[in-house]
Design a protein around this motif. Structure first.
Motif, mmCIF file in Angstrom:
data_model
loop_
_atom_site.group_PDB
_atom_site.id
_atom_site.type_symbol
_atom_site.label_atom_id
_atom_site.label_comp_id
_atom_site.label_asym_id
_atom_site.label_seq_id
_atom_site.Cartn_x
_atom_site.Cartn_y
_atom_site.Cartn_z
ATOM 1 N N GLU A 80 0.345 4.919 0.150
ATOM 2 C CA GLU A 80 0.283 5.853 1.270
ATOM 3 C C GLU A 80 1.034 5.721 2.204
ATOM 4 O O GLU A 80 1.740 6.287 3.163
ATOM 5 C CB GLU A 80 -1.131 6.169 1.187
ATOM 6 C CG GLU A 80 -1.228 7.553 1.900
ATOM 7 C CD GLU A 80 -2.761 7.919 1.927
ATOM 8 O OE1 GLU A 80 -2.931 9.029 3.017
ATOM 9 O OE2 GLU A 80 -3.655 7.597 1.128
ATOM 10 N N SER A 81 0.566 4.496 2.908
ATOM 11 C CA SER A 81 1.054 4.237 4.405
ATOM 12 C C SER A 81 2.442 3.489 4.275
ATOM 13 O O SER A 81 3.300 3.242 5.215
ATOM 14 C CB SER A 81 0.165 3.215 5.061
ATOM 15 O OG SER A 81 0.023 2.155 4.627
ATOM 16 N N SER A 95 5.051 -0.995 7.992
ATOM 17 C CA SER A 95 4.513 0.128 7.503
ATOM 18 C C SER A 95 5.807 1.209 7.459
ATOM 19 O O SER A 95 6.779 0.736 8.172
ATOM 20 C CB SER A 95 3.434 0.633 8.339
ATOM 21 O OG SER A 95 2.495 -0.111 8.546
ATOM 22 N N GLU A 104 0.820 -1.283 0.208
ATOM 23 C CA GLU A 104 -0.236 -0.125 -0.029
ATOM 24 C C GLU A 104 0.909 1.072 -0.052
ATOM 25 O O GLU A 104 1.634 1.584 0.953
ATOM 26 C CB GLU A 104 -0.771 -0.164 1.239
ATOM 27 C CG GLU A 104 -1.941 1.017 1.060
ATOM 28 C CD GLU A 104 -2.893 0.972 2.520
ATOM 29 O OE1 GLU A 104 -2.544 1.989 3.471
ATOM 30 O OE2 GLU A 104 -3.509 0.217 2.421
ATOM 31 N N THR A 130 7.392 3.512 1.978
ATOM 32 C CA THR A 130 6.741 4.311 0.829
ATOM 33 C C THR A 130 7.368 4.697 -0.008
ATOM 34 O O THR A 130 8.765 4.242 -0.336
ATOM 35 C CB THR A 130 6.415 5.749 1.629
ATOM 36 O OG1 THR A 130 7.700 6.309 1.882
ATOM 37 C CG2 THR A 130 5.559 5.709 2.803
ATOM 38 N N ASN A 142 2.576 0.451 3.684
ATOM 39 C CA ASN A 142 2.286 -1.079 4.331
ATOM 40 C C ASN A 142 2.874 -1.986 3.516
ATOM 41 O O ASN A 142 2.063 -2.229 2.396
ATOM 42 C CB ASN A 142 1.128 -1.196 4.763
ATOM 43 C CG ASN A 142 0.656 -2.680 5.216
ATOM 44 O OD1 ASN A 142 0.025 -3.300 4.932
ATOM 45 N ND2 ASN A 142 1.558 -2.851 6.567
#
Length: 397
Positions: A221-222, A247, A219, A250, A224
């Motif tokens: 944005e986070s 997490s 993911e 990025t 993760n």
């Protein structure tokens, strides 16, 4: 009159198409240069002799990979064919399929061969130094056919096929990925070391076969990054699966990591480069957060064989060795000063040795733990790490 006008119109149209044609033609050399630029962010470059475009097909010949860490050495790829090529926004390119020549390398009786290497949905960025999802070299699928390694004319390692997929999520929120290595085979019967050869025979490992699987998601944005499955599963041995979730990974983190790696590779003083890379990694790790992790082994008969073999080396039976291990584990764990974990480990080891089915070590804290907190605990009070991370050890569950 009408006939003459028609001829003039046709000639004018042909001239217009002739003039306009080059403007719409693919620039194969430009595509290959941008492909190399995308590789260079990870310290690798691509060279080629020529790249010719014919419609939406680009054929690059004499392709080589050059790794910065090994100056003067390159990996010969040969001819590469890109089909269904089109330009994309931002000066990039997209190829529906990329196919490679089969690999056949041999020296006397030793050889390596790989067949049917192909990439599907290759996206080459126009600006590899950017910081968006469109500035990353991406693919939708990758696969190969049979891969074989022969030593002295005999198969020692084989893979039936490799398949992997990268699926882009809606609104560029991230990716889901998976991969499989099928028909993983190794022949250990020709190992020359007498002690190793004896162990291999007693453990029934002269020929091993199985597969590797992987599944996860990222993911953006986070940051993760969750690897749900990274498993090796071998017949008559067992299945080892590693999972992790953290997490902070990025696009910005990835870019900083790539820049640190490039700087280290460009430094001719390798000791200094390694030190700088280590410091950079320590700094970058401050941005990560630990969510969970686990290691699980599901036995498929190897444990009893290992106990019997190890016991025979010490003049005892496998059962007697198992009883000795049960007695030793609490003593060894007591030195770590983690009473709760000590009890868990002792109970799990006892249950597993009595009836080997599965053994799992997991870490799942109540709340995500920043990496700096883990590092602080490791330096100041190592015995608190199991409670900080929520470590548990279980068997046969």
């Amino acid at each position: 009159m009408t006939h003459t006008r028609t001829i003039r119109l046709m000639m004018a149209s042909a001239a217009l198409l002739t003039l306009a044609g080059p403007a719409f033609a693919l620039d194969g050399a430009d595509m290959m240069k941008k492909l190399s630029a995308a590789f260079e962010v990870n310290g690798t470059s691509v060279t080629f002799d020529k790249a010719e475009a014919n419609g939406d097909v680009v054929t690059a010949s004499g392709v080589k990979l050059q790794v910065a860490a090994q100056p003067g050495e390159s990996i010969k790829i040969g001819d590469v064919t890109f089909e269904g090529v089109e330009e994309t926004d931002g000066g990039g390119y997209y190829a529906e399929t990329v196919s490679f020549a089969d690999v056949n390398v041999s020296e006397k009786e030793d050889s390596v061969s790989i067949k049917d290497i192909a990439i599907g949905g290759l996206a080459i960025p126009g600006n590899a130094s950017g910081g968006t999802i469109n500035d990353i070299l991406l693919y939708e699928s990758f696969g190969t056919g049979p891969m074989e390694v022969k030593v002295k004319g005999k198969d020692v390692f084989k893979i039936a096929s490799i398949e992997s997929n990268l699926t882009r999520r809606e609104n560029d929120a991230g990716f889901d990925f998976d991969g499989t290595m099928n028909g993983l085979y190794a022949d250990l019967s020709e190992v020359e070391d007498a002690k190793a050869k004896d162990a291999i025979e007693k453990l029934g490992l002269k020929q091993i076969d199985g597969q590797m699987t992987m599944k996860g998601s990222w993911e953006l944005e986070s940051g993760n990054l969750a690897v749900e499955e990274y498993a090796l599963d071998f017949k008559n041995i067992g299945r080892l699966n590693i999972a992790m979730d953290f997490s902070g990974y990025t696009l910005q983190f990835m870019k900083a990591l790539q820049e640190a790696n490039k700087a280290a590779q460009a430094n001719p003083n390798k000791e200094e480069a390694n030190q700088a890379m280590g410091l950079a990694m320590l700094g970058l790790m401050q941005q990560l957060t630990f969510n969970s992790a686990s290691i699980r082994f599901d036995d498929a008969s190897i444990t009893k064989k290992a106990l019997d073999y190890a016991g025979s080396q010490q003049g005892v039976t496998g059962e007697q060795l198992a009883q000795s291990l049960k007695a030793m584990v609490p003593i060894m764990m007591a030195q770590l000063n983690v009473p709760e974990l000590q009890n868990q480990v002792s109970a799990a080891v006892n249950a597993y040795l009595d009836a080997p089915k599965s053994l799992t070590i997991s870490a799942e804290p109540e709340k995500p733990v920043p990496f700096p907190m883990i590092m602080g605990a490791a330096m100041g009070a190592p015995n608190t790490i199991p409670s900080v991370l929520g470590v548990k050890v279980t068997a046969n569950d």
